[in-house]
Scaffold this motif. Sequence first.
Motif, PDB file in Angstrom:
ATOM      1  N   TYR A 264       0.826  -1.214   0.000  1.00  0.00           N
ATOM      2  CA  TYR A 264       0.000   0.000   0.000  1.00  0.00           C
ATOM      3  C   TYR A 264       0.858   1.261   0.000  1.00  0.00           C
ATOM      4  O   TYR A 264       0.386   2.327  -0.384  1.00  0.00           O
ATOM      5  N   GLY A 265       2.081   1.137   0.450  1.00  0.00           N
ATOM      6  CA  GLY A 265       2.977   2.296   0.462  1.00  0.00           C
ATOM      7  C   GLY A 265       3.289   2.812  -0.929  1.00  0.00           C
ATOM      8  O   GLY A 265       3.781   3.922  -1.091  1.00  0.00           O
ATOM      9  N   TYR A 266       3.023   1.994  -1.940  1.00  0.00           N
ATOM     10  CA  TYR A 266       3.251   2.399  -3.334  1.00  0.00           C
ATOM     11  C   TYR A 266       2.020   2.118  -4.192  1.00  0.00           C
ATOM     12  O   TYR A 266       2.082   2.258  -5.403  1.00  0.00           O
ATOM     13  N   ASN A 309       9.870  -1.189  -3.909  1.00  0.00           N
ATOM     14  CA  ASN A 309      11.234  -0.667  -3.998  1.00  0.00           C
ATOM     15  C   ASN A 309      12.252  -1.776  -3.791  1.00  0.00           C
ATOM     16  O   ASN A 309      13.087  -1.724  -2.896  1.00  0.00           O
TER      17      ASN A 309
ATOM     18  N   GLY B  81       0.367   9.887  -0.951  1.00  0.00           N
ATOM     19  CA  GLY B  81       1.675   9.440  -0.459  1.00  0.00           C
ATOM     20  C   GLY B  81       2.264   8.263  -1.219  1.00  0.00           C
ATOM     21  O   GLY B  81       3.459   8.272  -1.548  1.00  0.00           O
ATOM     22  N   PRO B  82       1.465   7.225  -1.527  1.00  0.00           N
ATOM     23  CA  PRO B  82       2.030   6.106  -2.292  1.00  0.00           C
ATOM     24  C   PRO B  82       2.588   6.529  -3.649  1.00  0.00           C
ATOM     25  O   PRO B  82       3.617   6.013  -4.094  1.00  0.00           O
ATOM     26  N   ASN B  85       5.959   8.047  -3.109  1.00  0.00           N
ATOM     27  CA  ASN B  85       6.968   6.996  -2.943  1.00  0.00           C
ATOM     28  C   ASN B  85       7.399   6.417  -4.290  1.00  0.00           C
ATOM     29  O   ASN B  85       8.586   6.169  -4.526  1.00  0.00           O
ATOM     30  N   GLU B  86       6.407   6.195  -5.139  1.00  0.00           N
ATOM     31  CA  GLU B  86       6.705   5.638  -6.464  1.00  0.00           C
ATOM     32  C   GLU B  86       7.622   6.586  -7.235  1.00  0.00           C
ATOM     33  O   GLU B  86       8.570   6.157  -7.898  1.00  0.00           O
ATOM     34  N   ILE B 105       6.900   3.970   5.326  1.00  0.00           N
ATOM     35  CA  ILE B 105       6.925   2.763   4.490  1.00  0.00           C
ATOM     36  C   ILE B 105       8.046   2.876   3.463  1.00  0.00           C
ATOM     37  O   ILE B 105       8.807   1.937   3.239  1.00  0.00           O
ATOM     38  N   GLY B 106       8.144   4.049   2.861  1.00  0.00           N
ATOM     39  CA  GLY B 106       9.193   4.267   1.863  1.00  0.00           C
ATOM     40  C   GLY B 106      10.585   4.134   2.460  1.00  0.00           C
ATOM     41  O   GLY B 106      11.448   3.438   1.910  1.00  0.00           O
ATOM     42  N   GLY B 109      11.461   0.706   3.368  1.00  0.00           N
ATOM     43  CA  GLY B 109      11.679  -0.114   2.172  1.00  0.00           C
ATOM     44  C   GLY B 109      12.920   0.274   1.403  1.00  0.00           C
ATOM     45  O   GLY B 109      13.166  -0.258   0.312  1.00  0.00           O
ATOM     46  N   GLY B 110      13.687   1.231   1.932  1.00  0.00           N
ATOM     47  CA  GLY B 110      14.968   1.549   1.308  1.00  0.00           C
ATOM     48  C   GLY B 110      15.032   2.862   0.553  1.00  0.00           C
ATOM     49  O   GLY B 110      16.063   3.174  -0.056  1.00  0.00           O
ATOM     50  N   LEU B 111      13.949   3.660   0.560  1.00  0.00           N
ATOM     51  CA  LEU B 111      14.033   4.961  -0.121  1.00  0.00           C
ATOM     52  C   LEU B 111      14.977   5.878   0.658  1.00  0.00           C
ATOM     53  O   LEU B 111      14.875   5.997   1.874  1.00  0.00           O
ATOM     54  N   GLY B 151      -2.358   3.480   2.825  1.00  0.00           N
ATOM     55  CA  GLY B 151      -1.014   3.920   2.446  1.00  0.00           C
ATOM     56  C   GLY B 151      -0.788   5.390   2.722  1.00  0.00           C
ATOM     57  O   GLY B 151       0.306   5.894   2.546  1.00  0.00           O
ATOM     58  N   ARG B 319       7.574  -3.112   7.000  1.00  0.00           N
ATOM     59  CA  ARG B 319       8.311  -4.367   7.198  1.00  0.00           C
ATOM     60  C   ARG B 319       9.707  -4.125   7.782  1.00  0.00           C
ATOM     61  O   ARG B 319      10.120  -4.783   8.702  1.00  0.00           O
TER      62      ARG B 319
END
Lengths: 482, 357
Positions: A264-266, A309, B81-82, B85-86, B105-106, B109-111, B151, B319
């Motif tokens: 959902y984050g993307y 990502n 927001g998602p 991130n994209e 989240i970004g 996830g490594g952003l 998200g 995560r």
Amino acid sequence: MQQHRYWLGAGLLALASAGHAAAPSNEELQKQIAALKKAVEALQQQLDQNAQASKAAPAVPAATAVAASDAAGAPATREDLQGVQADLENFKYQVQRDRDTATATSTRALNVGGTIQARAAYSTQNTSTPAATPAGVVNDRNSSFDVPTAILAFTGNLYKDYDEGRNLGYRLSAGASQQTASNNSFLNLLDAYLTYSVLPTIDPATPRLDVAFGQQLLPFGLEVPATEDLKPVILNAQFTTRLGLAQRQIGLIARGDFDPVVDYGYNYRAPLLSYAFGVVNGNGPNTSDNNSAKDWVGRLAFTVPSDYNSWWRQLTVGGSFYRGKANLFVPGSSTLVGTGDRVRYGLDVTYNHEPFGITYEYIQGRDDTPIGTTQANTKVASIKSDSHTATFFYNFGEQFVKGFRAQGRYDDWWPKSYQPFFRYDRFDPNTDKTSDESTVYTAGLNVFFAQTTKFQLNVNYTDDKAKSLSYSDFLAQFQFGF
Amino acid sequence: MQRRHFLLSTLALALGLSLPVAGRADDKPAVIRIGVASVGTGNRPVFGGSSVALANVKGVLEEEFKADGIKVEWNFFKGAGPAVNEAVANKLIDFAWQGDLPSLIGKAGGLKTRLLIADGTRGNAYLAVPADSTAKSIDDLKGRKVALFKGTNAQLVVAKVLDARGGLSERDFKSINMDGATTQAAIATKDIDAGWFGAEVYGLVDRGIARIVYTTKGQSPNLARQTHFLVTEDFEKKYPQITQRVVTALVKQAAWASDDKNREQVLQQWSKSGVPYSAWKLDYDGTPLRVRLSPLFDDYFVQHYRDALALSKKYKLVRGDVDIDTWLEPKYQRQALRDLKLEGYWPDNDAKGTPKK
């Protein structure tokens, strides 16, 4: 000033409402007279003030006077209300009139779309074709302007399930297309099918299962199910037409997925497994089956579970099969000798990781082929064919970033993108025979300069060993949709 | 011969393509690309509720970089927001205005991002139902269709609100993922039983379409939607001076907006987003702008992000892990406060959101 307008408005409204009353009582009449008195007094005061103001100061410009009367808190008069009412009536009349005379309507929800290609082509290899009629003769042609694809499509829903999204939909399209067998008239029926979502579609984290019944593209490999507007290369890979997979087929096909990863984050969804399985005539579009044996098609694809990502994003490995029966004839005649196997297997790998992507497809075909001169001496041999198709592309621009292209803008903005690519396409029609394969190398560029429009430039180098020919084609094409 | 044709054509194609994309090495960027996790009504490229929104409407950054010939490009994402991130993942923006959850989240996830300033803290969340609904509370909506833009920072607030009500979660409702515009339309057509909103809910209430059954307004500062302004690590490392100028310009704008004598002007400017003035007025009623538009990374802001991370992990919304302390980069805002002589201008709050004495 505002107070005057209030009393004037109240008096007029009281007078107006009296006209609609059946039999006003004395008390009501007294109230109305009192309201009218106040209205008259208010008007008198306004007249006096205007007279004084005109003596004390020069005349107020009309625009200023209007602005003053529009000050916040001014009560609406009956004239104001009548003005608004008149506007509403006019608007209602105009809407109804436009709907009656200038609006396309349909029984159910309908989305009209289409894809058109306009192409210029030059080949270093001249083409000559004899024909029975003068109109069919081609005399040493090495260049041409064409409209190879023109499709009109209708999609929509027949039943919308608001609770769970188990919708019933349809698609109907007609036109000229490279992916149809009969391109001899302008409007051939292409897609004509009904779809039903067996599983709920509201929550992206749940699996999907859709069933489609009717004439449709086959779920085989990568290139075959791609619609005209999604293909990066102008010409289809050789196997799609030479193995008959590009034809639309009539039948029942279920498509679904299982265990989706939802980030959902993307706003990203990637099912771990996606599958398709179906039964079709196998005799192509717009015709009944030519035998009682049905053809079976299936596909299973595995996508590496990952967040958006991640370098593993959109790495998919898939396998497909098509298995059916074809009528066999004595070569060069219409004498039937039975039916034979028509089998296709495919293996594909996709790595579509913006800004670049790689796809590879290996296809193997096996066709029972009659050999002989009469029904009695005709034997059936099995001919194996295979194909390798690999494409590499790189995107400059934001065309393929879903969230980026969905922006709030005032104008008709669309991210301009450039997509150079290279494709290797080799087809061997008979693996037991040497030097009969055909290889096409394509270098190309797609320029996306408007939402549904792209310009395509392809340079093909064909090495056709079966015909002992090698030549180049230069193709330039606009593809646009609506 | 034919093969030579093909090779030459391919070479020409590649050469032609490489020309427009050949970059130039400079000490300043040609363009500053800003992503905004919001979009105005009817997809207009205007938003509200922050100092960055004012800077956009007034062209503050454009003016700041005009003399340098640096273009400022604004991208307003419908996907909120998602979508930001994209865009960050695909290296399409340099700065972003975004909410807490999608940023977390970004980052997890490594952003590679750094937070520069807070911008729009203590935001309210509203749960609204169709005006004629019989539902009167959150509990009345159990098992029913409730729209939420997953998200986004709203998801985190909703998780907190539900968690505080006896450990409820999204699973106790038929939770549907919908963006803001779709939720507004769906509540009007009654396709959903309820939806989570921001200040825009008041526009629906005024028109008699919706009724608010729950709000975080006036409750613990912990139950708040938070937004901030961030930069990508690549841009910050390459152009620290430009980053500083961006932050300074925004802090200056935040100071102007935080002055309550400019309150009416601020709310009027935000109403250009399509969310009416009356909605902003009601949403901000009772709260000084200085509180909600503070750019500071005070203890309240930092603790909010620590809590957000913990809760996001609990609900498996995130995560990986995030080191909040190193994610925040306060040096630019500190320098801006010194340069603008604004030290002490905004209240320095403790972890609970109360001004320190």
